[in-house]
Scaffold this motif. Structure first.
Motif, PDB file in Angstrom:
ATOM      1  N   GLU A   1       0.923  -1.172  -0.056  1.00  0.00           N
ATOM      2  CA  GLU A   1      -0.185  -0.036   0.073  1.00  0.00           C
ATOM      3  C   GLU A   1       0.914   1.149   0.053  1.00  0.00           C
ATOM      4  O   GLU A   1       0.476   2.183  -0.648  1.00  0.00           O
ATOM      5  CB  GLU A   1      -0.910   0.040   1.232  1.00  0.00           C
ATOM      6  CG  GLU A   1      -2.021  -1.202   1.255  1.00  0.00           C
ATOM      7  CD  GLU A   1      -3.094  -0.919   0.166  1.00  0.00           C
ATOM      8  OE1 GLU A   1      -3.070   0.263  -0.375  1.00  0.00           O
ATOM      9  OE2 GLU A   1      -3.643  -2.089  -0.364  1.00  0.00           O
ATOM     10  N   ALA A   2       2.129   1.188   0.753  1.00  0.00           N
ATOM     11  CA  ALA A   2       2.737   2.492   0.801  1.00  0.00           C
ATOM     12  C   ALA A   2       3.538   2.668  -0.630  1.00  0.00           C
ATOM     13  O   ALA A   2       3.681   3.755  -0.899  1.00  0.00           O
ATOM     14  CB  ALA A   2       4.048   2.142   1.976  1.00  0.00           C
ATOM     15  N   ARG A   3       3.808   1.428  -1.522  1.00  0.00           N
ATOM     16  CA  ARG A   3       4.531   1.627  -2.642  1.00  0.00           C
ATOM     17  C   ARG A   3       3.329   2.308  -3.495  1.00  0.00           C
ATOM     18  O   ARG A   3       3.806   3.218  -4.422  1.00  0.00           O
ATOM     19  CB  ARG A   3       5.065   0.444  -3.053  1.00  0.00           C
ATOM     20  CG  ARG A   3       6.219  -0.116  -2.466  1.00  0.00           C
ATOM     21  CD  ARG A   3       6.745  -1.421  -2.857  1.00  0.00           C
ATOM     22  NE  ARG A   3       7.936  -1.909  -2.203  1.00  0.00           N
ATOM     23  CZ  ARG A   3       8.528  -2.979  -2.329  1.00  0.00           C
ATOM     24  NH1 ARG A   3       7.955  -4.139  -2.977  1.00  0.00           N
ATOM     25  NH2 ARG A   3       9.575  -3.164  -1.792  1.00  0.00           N
ATOM     26  N   LYS A   4       2.132   1.592  -3.527  1.00  0.00           N
ATOM     27  CA  LYS A   4       1.046   2.275  -4.291  1.00  0.00           C
ATOM     28  C   LYS A   4       0.787   3.789  -3.961  1.00  0.00           C
ATOM     29  O   LYS A   4       0.553   4.434  -5.054  1.00  0.00           O
ATOM     30  CB  LYS A   4      -0.250   1.708  -4.068  1.00  0.00           C
ATOM     31  CG  LYS A   4      -0.064   0.195  -4.791  1.00  0.00           C
ATOM     32  CD  LYS A   4      -1.490  -0.664  -4.702  1.00  0.00           C
ATOM     33  CE  LYS A   4      -1.493  -1.863  -5.221  1.00  0.00           C
ATOM     34  NZ  LYS A   4      -2.561  -2.910  -5.216  1.00  0.00           N
ATOM     35  N   ALA A   5       0.929   4.292  -2.608  1.00  0.00           N
ATOM     36  CA  ALA A   5       0.693   5.670  -2.234  1.00  0.00           C
ATOM     37  C   ALA A   5       1.926   6.476  -2.663  1.00  0.00           C
ATOM     38  O   ALA A   5       1.764   7.761  -2.829  1.00  0.00           O
ATOM     39  CB  ALA A   5       0.341   5.660  -1.056  1.00  0.00           C
TER      40      ALA A   5
ATOM     41  N   ASN B   1       6.388  -1.040 -11.356  1.00  0.00           N
ATOM     42  CA  ASN B   1       5.312  -0.418 -11.025  1.00  0.00           C
ATOM     43  C   ASN B   1       4.457  -1.130 -10.118  1.00  0.00           C
ATOM     44  O   ASN B   1       4.232  -2.143 -10.297  1.00  0.00           O
ATOM     45  CB  ASN B   1       4.415  -0.105 -12.506  1.00  0.00           C
ATOM     46  CG  ASN B   1       3.247   0.700 -12.087  1.00  0.00           C
ATOM     47  OD1 ASN B   1       2.956   1.321 -11.229  1.00  0.00           O
ATOM     48  ND2 ASN B   1       2.495   1.101 -13.278  1.00  0.00           N
ATOM     49  N   PRO B   2       4.348  -0.397  -8.754  1.00  0.00           N
ATOM     50  CA  PRO B   2       3.424  -1.128  -7.811  1.00  0.00           C
ATOM     51  C   PRO B   2       2.143  -1.394  -8.242  1.00  0.00           C
ATOM     52  O   PRO B   2       1.292  -2.045  -7.468  1.00  0.00           O
ATOM     53  CB  PRO B   2       3.602  -0.098  -6.785  1.00  0.00           C
ATOM     54  CG  PRO B   2       3.963   1.299  -7.232  1.00  0.00           C
ATOM     55  CD  PRO B   2       4.595   0.911  -8.605  1.00  0.00           C
ATOM     56  N   HIS B   3       1.464  -0.722  -9.309  1.00  0.00           N
ATOM     57  CA  HIS B   3       0.151  -0.978  -9.576  1.00  0.00           C
ATOM     58  C   HIS B   3      -0.189  -2.110 -10.517  1.00  0.00           C
ATOM     59  O   HIS B   3      -1.060  -2.356 -10.740  1.00  0.00           O
ATOM     60  CB  HIS B   3      -0.476   0.420 -10.265  1.00  0.00           C
ATOM     61  CG  HIS B   3      -0.369   1.518  -9.296  1.00  0.00           C
ATOM     62  ND1 HIS B   3      -1.114   1.897  -8.303  1.00  0.00           N
ATOM     63  CD2 HIS B   3       0.372   2.634  -9.245  1.00  0.00           C
ATOM     64  CE1 HIS B   3      -1.144   3.119  -7.599  1.00  0.00           C
ATOM     65  NE2 HIS B   3       0.128   3.423  -8.401  1.00  0.00           N
ATOM     66  N   ILE B   4       0.770  -2.745 -10.690  1.00  0.00           N
ATOM     67  CA  ILE B   4       0.720  -3.961 -11.767  1.00  0.00           C
ATOM     68  C   ILE B   4       0.155  -5.233 -10.741  1.00  0.00           C
ATOM     69  O   ILE B   4       0.341  -5.278  -9.683  1.00  0.00           O
ATOM     70  CB  ILE B   4       2.019  -4.430 -12.256  1.00  0.00           C
ATOM     71  CG1 ILE B   4       2.614  -3.370 -13.068  1.00  0.00           C
ATOM     72  CG2 ILE B   4       1.737  -5.987 -12.840  1.00  0.00           C
ATOM     73  CD1 ILE B   4       4.022  -3.766 -13.872  1.00  0.00           C
TER      74      ILE B   4
END
Length: 576
Positions: free
Chosen positions: A40-44, A59-62
């Motif tokens: 979650e921190a990487r996505k934020a 990309n953390p959203h992959i």
């Protein structure tokens, strides 16, 4: 992101079993929670993204099913290499410049045997067992004569789907250079021939005694003139100075429109004037003279061709003209024959001798003189009819028009307050009657009351007039007066009670109508909401016969519908 333990192969686990004995088989809840928080921190954007083996950020959203590495891939960290094409599985295709060789000269032969060549023919491209020539008695290896040429082998090209369908594959751009040079030679020859022709014309002009002014056209410098010195032409695209411009013929802004882009004025600028001019508009040329006759002849040729007559306006104009004259003659004969037969049967020949309607309606005794500026000097101008309805007409003795008075949603006459369109005017008395009815206090007493009120007065007058009679008659008259007064009072009370009951019924009826109207308005709002809800509902979920209701409507329901319905023609409907 998949951890390093999840990407370890089975063979490595079995090989290094001792190093994995201390680790738990499953992640604990705390480890799972930390991994989730890190994701979650990487996505934020608060934590740095994971890095693959090549140093690139992932990309953390992959989604996880894309970023998770299969166990058989054997990666030791986060990576996306398994999603990219694998080099060992990629086919190697030929380059874009590679193609089969053309025009290879195979006539050159060798004169000496080469080591490794065919012992039979001497070609180095094959061995003796693969030689296709007739076996020689003494091979070329020993004779060194009649050496065969080497076979030329084309390269083996490996092409993909697009390479097989490339229409320009193997094209040599240098081949187009020959085409360009050929066209350049043709243009150069044409230019040289044109120059020689112009030189010959100039020599002839110098020998001629009559010098044409177009010879010095190179020296002309006039706006609107296009000059070509090679072909000696002059093209003018402007009007002559002596000509009047179209937009200066009539300076009235309401006259014919002038299009400055095409320099055209289609309408007549002198419309409404009696002066003779040399310019009547460009449309006048299109619809005047022989233009109409030409159009009629073309139409006749088309219609005749459709009927099977082989005729053409441009190819056979004389034949077409003769056919058209014959056709017109027969048509007139048929018309006259039909008219004569109708007149012979029904009569009415005298009506055909009357002058045409154009002459009957065009003649008038109205005389008007105008000045040169268009103002009326003598006579009266023709009245302009601005409406198709008759104005200032007062029927049935009215002094105002219908619609000059309005009250409670009804239109009427202002002179008498009458709401009936074909009624007779009653004047001020009609106004008083309407005002009395609207206020609820009638001006006049009913006829019964008038008779009762008049009776005591008449009795009193009779009493005064008969004062000279005897006392007995006076007593009789007094008794009679008392009886009449008592009966009159009873009748008056009875009439008042009847009038009060009538007014009460009227008031109750009005209140009842108002209540019914309110209830009808409420039901109409509920009905409209329900209808809107059903219309937005899916048809498959809508109740059976939900939009069908048959019953006799009351006056209040009709009034409520008229009050609540949408009026699209109302210009103020969008502001409400």
């Amino acid at each position: 992101m998949a951890g390093s333990s999840a990407n370890v192969t089975v063979s490595s686990i079995l090989k290094n079993k001792s190093s994995f004995e201390d680790e738990p088989r499953k992640k604990s809840r705390e480890d799972w929670r930390k991994a989730k928080e890190l994701e979650e921190a990487r996505k934020a954007g608060t934590a740095p993204a994971a890095v693959d083996e090549e140093g690139k950020d992932i990309n953390p959203h992959i989604p996880q099913y894309i970023s998770a590495t299969p166990w058989y891939f054997g990666s030791q960290g986060p990576t996306l290499k398994h999603q990219r094409p694998q080099p060992e599985k990629q086919k190697q295709f030929s380059s874009i410049d590679a193609w089969y060789n053309r025009g290879v000269d195979t006539s050159q032969t060798v004169t000496k045997y080469r080591k490794g060549a065919c012992e039979n023919c001497g070609a180095i491209t094959h061995k003796r067992k693969d030689c296709m020539e007739r076996p020689r008695k003494v091979g070329a290896k020993y004779t060194n004569s009649k050496m065969a040429a080497d076979e030329f082998t084309q390269p083996e090209l490996s092409m993909d789907y697009d390479g097989k369908r490339d229409r320009w594959a193997g094209y040599d751009p240098s081949e187009h250079r020959a085409i360009v040079e050929e066209y350049q030679k043709i243009e150069e020859a044409k230019r040289q021939m044109r120059a020689e022709k112009l030189n010959a014309e100039e020599e002839n002009d110098e020998q001629d005694s009559d010098k044409d002014e177009d010879k010095y056209v190179d020296e002309v410098d006039m706006p609107g003139t296009k000059v070509d010195s090679k072909q000696r032409i002059t093209v003018r695209n402007l009007r002559i100075r002596e000509d009047t411009a179209k937009y200066l013929r009539n300076l009235d802004p309401n006259s014919a429109y002038y299009d400055p882009k095409t320099r055209s004025m289609r309408d007549n600028p002198y419309t409404g004037t009696e002066r003779e001019v040399d310019f009547n508009g460009e449309n006048n040329v299109r619809f005047s003279g022989d233009t109409q006759q030409h159009a009629n002849a073309q139409l006749f040729a088309w219609e005749a061709h459709e009927k099977g007559v082989d005729v053409h306006l441009l190819a056979e104009p004389t034949k077409l003209e003769l056919l058209k004259q014959e056709y017109d003659k027969k048509r007139d004969e048929l018309k006259d024959k039909a008219r004569d037969s109708v007149i012979e049967r029904y009569g009415g020949e005298e009506h055909l001798k009357a002058p045409p309607k154009s002459l009957l309606l065009a003649q008038t005794e109205h005389y008007v003189e105008y000045s040169r500026y268009g103002k009326i000097i003598k006579g009266q101008d023709r009245q302009v009819i601005r409406s198709k309805y008759e104005e200032d007409i007062y029927p049935n003795n009215h002094t105002s028009v219908w619609g000059s008075y309005w009250q409670e949603g009804k239109w009427g006459y202002k002179c008498c307050y009458s709401f009936i369109k074909n009624s007779y005017c009653t004047g001020e008395s009609g106004k008083r009657a309407v005002e009395a009815v609207s206020s609820g206090m009638p001006d006049k007493v009913p006829p019964e009351l008038e008779e009762i009120n008049d009776k005591p007065n008449t009795v009193g007058e009779d009493n005064h007039s008969s004062s000279n009679e005897s006392p007995e008659d006076d007593e009789d008259t007094k008794c009679k007066m008392e009886r009449q007064s008592k009966s009159a009072k009873r009748k008056l009370k009875k009439l008042k009670r009847k009038e009060s009951r009538k007014n009460k019924k009227l008031i109750d009826a009005e209140e009842n109508d108002e209540d019914k109207l309110k209830e009808a308005l409420r039901k109409e709002e509920e009905r409209s909401k329900r209808a809107e809800r059903l219309l937005h509902m899916d048809e498959r979920k809508r109740p059976y016969n939900s939009m069908y209701d048959v019953k006799e409507l009351t006056d209040q329901e009709i009034e409520a519908y008229q009050m609540k319905r949408k009026r699209d023609e109302d210009p103020m409907a969008h502001f409400l």
